[in-house]
Write an enzyme that holds these catalytic residues in place. Sequence first.
Site, PDB file in Angstrom:
ATOM      1  N   SER A 221      38.158  37.136  46.737  1.00 51.13           N
ATOM      2  CA  SER A 221      39.556  36.685  46.767  1.00 51.13           C
ATOM      3  C   SER A 221      40.459  37.858  47.097  1.00 51.13           C
ATOM      4  O   SER A 221      40.239  38.985  46.663  1.00 51.13           O
ATOM      5  CB  SER A 221      39.947  36.009  45.447  1.00 51.13           C
ATOM      6  OG  SER A 221      39.983  36.944  44.403  1.00 51.13           O
ATOM      7  N   GLY A 223      44.112  37.856  47.022  1.00 50.61           N
ATOM      8  CA  GLY A 223      45.518  37.640  46.662  1.00 50.61           C
ATOM      9  C   GLY A 223      46.226  36.792  47.715  1.00 50.61           C
ATOM     10  O   GLY A 223      45.727  35.723  48.093  1.00 50.61           O
ATOM     11  N   ALA A 224      47.370  37.286  48.216  1.00 48.01           N
ATOM     12  CA  ALA A 224      48.178  36.512  49.166  1.00 48.01           C
ATOM     13  C   ALA A 224      47.444  36.210  50.469  1.00 48.01           C
ATOM     14  O   ALA A 224      47.844  35.316  51.217  1.00 48.01           O
ATOM     15  CB  ALA A 224      49.474  37.252  49.457  1.00 48.01           C
ATOM     16  N   GLY A 226      44.447  35.098  50.593  1.00 44.71           N
ATOM     17  CA  GLY A 226      43.537  33.980  50.372  1.00 44.71           C
ATOM     18  C   GLY A 226      42.142  34.406  49.968  1.00 44.71           C
ATOM     19  O   GLY A 226      41.970  35.255  49.095  1.00 44.71           O
ATOM     20  N   GLY A 252      43.108  33.738  40.060  1.00 43.23           N
ATOM     21  CA  GLY A 252      41.681  33.728  40.376  1.00 43.23           C
ATOM     22  C   GLY A 252      40.954  32.679  39.534  1.00 43.23           C
ATOM     23  O   GLY A 252      40.017  32.025  40.007  1.00 43.23           O
ATOM     24  N   ASP A 253      41.400  32.500  38.293  1.00 38.69           N
ATOM     25  CA  ASP A 253      40.782  31.496  37.419  1.00 38.69           C
ATOM     26  C   ASP A 253      41.089  30.089  37.953  1.00 38.69           C
ATOM     27  O   ASP A 253      40.227  29.207  37.928  1.00 38.69           O
ATOM     28  CB  ASP A 253      41.301  31.639  35.979  1.00 38.69           C
ATOM     29  CG  ASP A 253      41.089  33.046  35.446  1.00 38.69           C
ATOM     30  OD1 ASP A 253      40.117  33.699  35.871  1.00 38.69           O
ATOM     31  OD2 ASP A 253      41.914  33.488  34.620  1.00 38.69           O
TER      32      ASP A 253
END
Length: 309
Positions: A221, A223-224, A226, A252-253
């Site tokens: 992952s 962040g912004a 994707g 992330g969860d």
Amino acid sequence: MLLTVTLNASVDKLYLLDGNTLGTVMRVKEVRNSAGGKGLNVSRVAAQLGESVTAMGFVGGHTGRYFESLVTQRGITRAFTNIAAEMRNCINCWDLSCGQSTEYLETGAPVTAEEADRFMADFAALLPSADVVAISGSLPRGIPADFYATLVRMCRDAGKLVLLDTSGASLRNALPARPDFVKPNTDEIASLLDFTPRTRAEQVETVLTLHRNGIACAALSLGAEGVLVACGQGVYQGIPPSIKPKNTVGCGDSMVAGFAVGMARGLSVTEQIRLAVAVATASALSIGTGEYAKDDLDSILPRVQIHNL
Ligand SMILES: Nc1ncnc2c1ncn2[C@@H]1O[C@H](COP(=O)(O)OP(=O)(O)OP(=O)(O)O)[C@@H](O)[C@H]1O
Ligand SMILES: [Mg+2]
């Protein structure tokens, strides 16, 4: 049913403050208590997505009873294992004047060998009724380093899909057991590999290597930016629309919840990615951790871009 495992859960206390200066008396404007731990975030988001969830983990003492009273969301069944020691608190002091937050995380009391065995028995008893299992977060003290590897093997032996979202030694030790899904972020992959994949080519190589080493769906992952996913069908990037995030803690969860629900529903990989990115991004627009507004999800879903790399 989605079975979630949060071994190192906590009562999370959010203190809202107008300013936060060390060495002075601070007045707390507002307190919000919640059942904390990464797997609890997964549970709440998956339940909100309409999945039936059973939440497992350790709870102890008065704090443990209070913790359980905070797990009230419809769709979540509590199946925690009781331990003798008092459960931990985690305090997040949020300075409203500048938006900065300072966290105080208690280590938590150690779990005894007998309590760990009891959890294993509880897990073995619930596993047959699960469709998918999601294991999240750190291991409490007293729990052997190969505990997640054991849980993952039990899931695989029972023919259940298992997602694992953890970091450091707990992730490294469990990879040989081949969870069906892992989702490190950039920091977690750097500590796993002793190398930070910075270019897109390096990031793609990283997820492909995890996939070739037996992780059916290996995600990174970003962040912004994707998420990158390597799986049997190829390598994909899921890209969220541009938003102004309010709170990215626990995104992330929420993403893990999206993948878990997508897998439980038998969605195609690209539709799993769309759901996971959309619900993670919607949760970045919500102040609370492990929650999202349905309108945000509905508006983001069609705007997630999926690229086959
Ligand atoms: N600023 C953002 N804008 C849009 N989407 C975001 C943003 N931050 C996070 N997301 C969404 O959330 C997903 C997961 O974010 P991130 O990579 O930060 O997870 P994480 O570091 O594991 O988070 P945590 O462990 O706190 O739950 C991203 O792939 C993206 O879909
Ligand atoms: Mg994470």
